[in-house]
Enzyme design. Structure first.
Site, PDB file in Angstrom:
ATOM      1  N   HIS A  61       0.403  -1.661  -0.123  1.00 14.69           N
ATOM      2  CA  HIS A  61       0.024  -0.406  -0.213  1.00 14.69           C
ATOM      3  C   HIS A  61       0.818   1.666   0.253  1.00 14.69           C
ATOM      4  O   HIS A  61       1.272   1.391   1.126  1.00 14.69           O
ATOM      5  CB  HIS A  61      -1.200   0.279   0.993  1.00 14.69           C
ATOM      6  N   HIS A  63       1.860   4.909  -2.308  1.00 12.91           N
ATOM      7  CA  HIS A  63       1.111   6.540  -3.275  1.00 12.91           C
ATOM      8  C   HIS A  63       1.986   6.768  -4.187  1.00 12.91           C
ATOM      9  O   HIS A  63       2.906   7.928  -3.838  1.00 12.91           O
ATOM     10  CB  HIS A  63       0.184   6.927  -2.294  1.00 12.91           C
ATOM     11  N   GLN A 156      -9.181   9.452  -5.504  1.00 15.23           N
ATOM     12  CA  GLN A 156      -8.909  10.285  -3.921  1.00 15.23           C
ATOM     13  C   GLN A 156     -10.028  11.397  -3.442  1.00 15.23           C
ATOM     14  O   GLN A 156      -9.857  11.658  -1.814  1.00 15.23           O
ATOM     15  CB  GLN A 156      -7.483  11.167  -3.703  1.00 15.23           C
ATOM     16  N   HIS A 214      -9.491   2.745   0.517  1.00 18.74           N
ATOM     17  CA  HIS A 214      -9.670   3.656   1.973  1.00 18.74           C
ATOM     18  C   HIS A 214     -10.587   2.920   2.440  1.00 18.74           C
ATOM     19  O   HIS A 214     -11.645   3.417   1.912  1.00 18.74           O
ATOM     20  CB  HIS A 214      -8.716   4.924   2.012  1.00 18.74           C
ATOM     21  N   GLU A 217     -10.422   5.451   7.058  1.00 18.88           N
ATOM     22  CA  GLU A 217      -9.204   6.072   7.383  1.00 18.88           C
ATOM     23  C   GLU A 217      -9.439   7.735   8.421  1.00 18.88           C
ATOM     24  O   GLU A 217      -9.586   8.572   8.222  1.00 18.88           O
ATOM     25  CB  GLU A 217      -8.031   6.228   6.710  1.00 18.88           C
ATOM     26  N   ASP A 313       2.482   3.334   3.381  1.00 25.13           N
ATOM     27  CA  ASP A 313       1.978   4.608   3.003  1.00 25.13           C
ATOM     28  C   ASP A 313       2.208   5.898   1.915  1.00 25.13           C
ATOM     29  O   ASP A 313       2.034   5.678   0.786  1.00 25.13           O
ATOM     30  CB  ASP A 313       1.030   4.904   3.756  1.00 25.13           C
TER      31      ASP A 313
HETATM   32  N1  17E Z   1      -4.081   9.533   0.697  1.00 19.60           N
HETATM   33  C1  17E Z   1      -5.429   9.459   1.523  1.00 19.60           C
HETATM   34  O1  17E Z   1      -6.707   9.089   1.463  1.00 19.60           O
HETATM   35  N2  17E Z   1      -4.696   8.856   3.037  1.00 19.60           N
HETATM   36  C2  17E Z   1      -3.190   8.470   3.379  1.00 19.60           C
HETATM   37  N3  17E Z   1      -3.318   8.084   4.113  1.00 19.60           N
HETATM   38  C3  17E Z   1      -2.297   8.814   2.086  1.00 19.60           C
HETATM   39  C4  17E Z   1      -3.169   8.890   0.307  1.00 19.60           C
HETATM   40  C5  17E Z   1      -1.089   9.145   1.536  1.00 19.60           C
HETATM   41 FE   FE2 Z   2      -3.209   5.452   1.433  1.00 21.57          FE
END
Ligand code: 17E
Ligand code: FE2
Length: 429
Positions: A61, A63, A156, A214, A217, A313
């Site tokens: 995982h 980016h 995103q 995702h 989070e 990440d």
């Molecule tokens: N984008 C997101 O939604 N969450 C993250 N931890 C990263 C990017 C790095």
């Molecule tokens: Fe991520």
């Protein structure tokens, strides 16, 4: 006397994770023999001196479209996920094909030179031009000699909350993304979050792709989208093919709910990815004291029989300003934050960045040190996985499909004591 068996490459005296010391005979990119005292010759023979040979580390995982953009156009002052997304939305305006290719390729060299020879990266597809995606599709081919790269079509800024988000997501799959992404906790409403997951699951079925969202989070204990992922996975018979990344809200769920949830995660055979470097920095930012760690329940999920992997990440981007792409750093943090310091737990931490991630990436058939499998492995400057984690040991040799692709000279520290001969300091007992 019979002629000696001929190999392309032999590694002698490697120690496997099982503790066994063996020789590895490699031919035509595959392990041809894994045994002690191998009688054979090869174009190149390397003596590993009893060091650990592990299947490659895996970054499940990251980016890579955002890698190495820290400070552009500004740094993340609040340290929150949301400010990171806002900064990235600005930086995204300035993306070019070459900019993405150059940074992503550099990031891959950082990861791979430290033992990660499989990488899954999310790629932001909330961009009408899909600039990052088109660049990474090329990078995926160009780096095939070093790493196997999986691309996740990652919305995103939302599937439903970003203009034409669903269309762009589907276009990314048509262009060749390996995995469908989502971000339900970022959608405007709870209902949109649920609906966005249905869209992602529909696309996973339509294009026969894996799914990695995702999910949750946030430190909001009301963020409960992973239960929706479990339900959709079971309803569609996608067990084992679906991954929920981050799931940091699980840290804040009450135990009664978490226990019920675990049952459904297990029935769904859902994979969970924790990302300790980013989430120990991004989470807990709205707390005073005590501050939550905001790490998903790695240890308890594992004890319940749910597959958990660890990702890094970010490496130097709007969400995490540090890092070198060393997966042992991520594992080391997981060990600490997840209270996995018990003697028998430490090798389970190694699993988090190797075998468990192989399950996430759906590559278990071709992963591991065994005759017939692709000769992908890494020799670390340590005798065991436990020691390699303790010392954050460097990768001395990385081998991809039977070829040494990175080789590192170990550094030496000498101590000069009064009245004694100089000697090296070695961090082993
Ligand atoms: N984008 C997101 O939604 N969450 C993250 N931890 C990263 C990017 C790095
Ligand atoms: Fe991520």
């Amino acid at each position: 006397m019979a002629a000696l068996e001929r190999y392309d490459l032999i590694f002698r005296n490697v120690r496997l994770r099982s503790g066994e010391t063996v020789d590895l005979g490699i031919r035509e990119g595959r392990f041809a023999a894994v045994q002690a005292g191998l009688a054979g010759e090869a174009g190149r023979v390397i003596d590993a001196g009893g060091r650990l040979a592990s299947p490659p580390l895996i970054e499940p995982h990251c980016h890579l479209d955002a890698v190495l953009t820290e400070g552009q156009p500004r740094s993340n002052a609040s340290g929150t996920l949301l400010e990171g997304i806002a900064i990235w939305a600005e930086r995204k305006q300035a993306l070019t094909h070459d900019d993405v290719k150059q940074r992503a390729t550099e990031g891959i060299l950082w990861y791979a030179s430290q033992g990660a020879l499989h990488i899954r990266t999310h790629v932001d597809v909330c961009d009408p031009n899909l600039t990052a995606l088109k660049a990474l599709l090329e990078v995926r081919e160009e780096v095939r000699d070093l790493v196997d790269l999986q691309l996740v079509a990652f919305p995103q800024e939302g599937i439903l909350s970003y203009p034409r988000g669903a269309e762009l997501l589907e276009e990314a799959l048509r262009l060749g993304c390996d995995v469908v992404g989502a971000i339900p906790h970022y959608e405007t409403t709870r209902d949109m979050g649920v609906e966005s997951l249905r869209i992602a699951f529909d696309l996973a079925e339509k294009y026969d792709r894996l799914l990695d969202a995702h999910c949750d989070e946030t430190d909001d204990d009301q963020s409960r989208f992973v239960e929706v992922m479990a339900a959709e996975t079971i309803a569609r018979g996608l067990q084992g093919r679906v991954t929920a990344s981050h799931t940091t809200a699980m840290h804040s769920y009450n135990n009664a709910y978490a226990f019920k949830l675990f049952g459904w995660l297990k029935r769904a055979d859902l994979n969970i990815i924790a990302n300790p470097p980013d989430n120990i920095i991004l989470q807990g930012r709205f707390d005073t004291y005590p501050k939550r760690r905001g790490m998903t329940r790695i240890k308890e999920l594992l004890e319940f029989g749910i597959n958990v992997a660890v990702g890094h990440d970010s490496v130097m981007d709007p969400w995490y300003p540090l890092g070198t792409g060393n997966m042992l750093h991520a594992a080391f943090l997981a060990l600490h934050i997840g209270h996995m310091s018990g003697y028998d737990e430490i090798p389970r931490v190694w699993d988090l960045v190797t075998d468990n991630s192989a399950r996430v990436l759906n590559i278990t058939d071709s992963y591991g040190i065994a005759p017939g499998k692709p000769a992908d492995f890494v020799v670390f400057d340590a005798p065991t996985d436990r020691d390699a984690l303790r010392m954050l040991a460097p990768a001395l040799w990385c081998v991809k499909r039977g070829r040494v692709v990175f080789e590192r000279e170990p550094s030496t520290v000498r101590v000069y004591r009064e009245g004694q001969e100089p000697r090296p300091v070695v961090y082993l007992r």
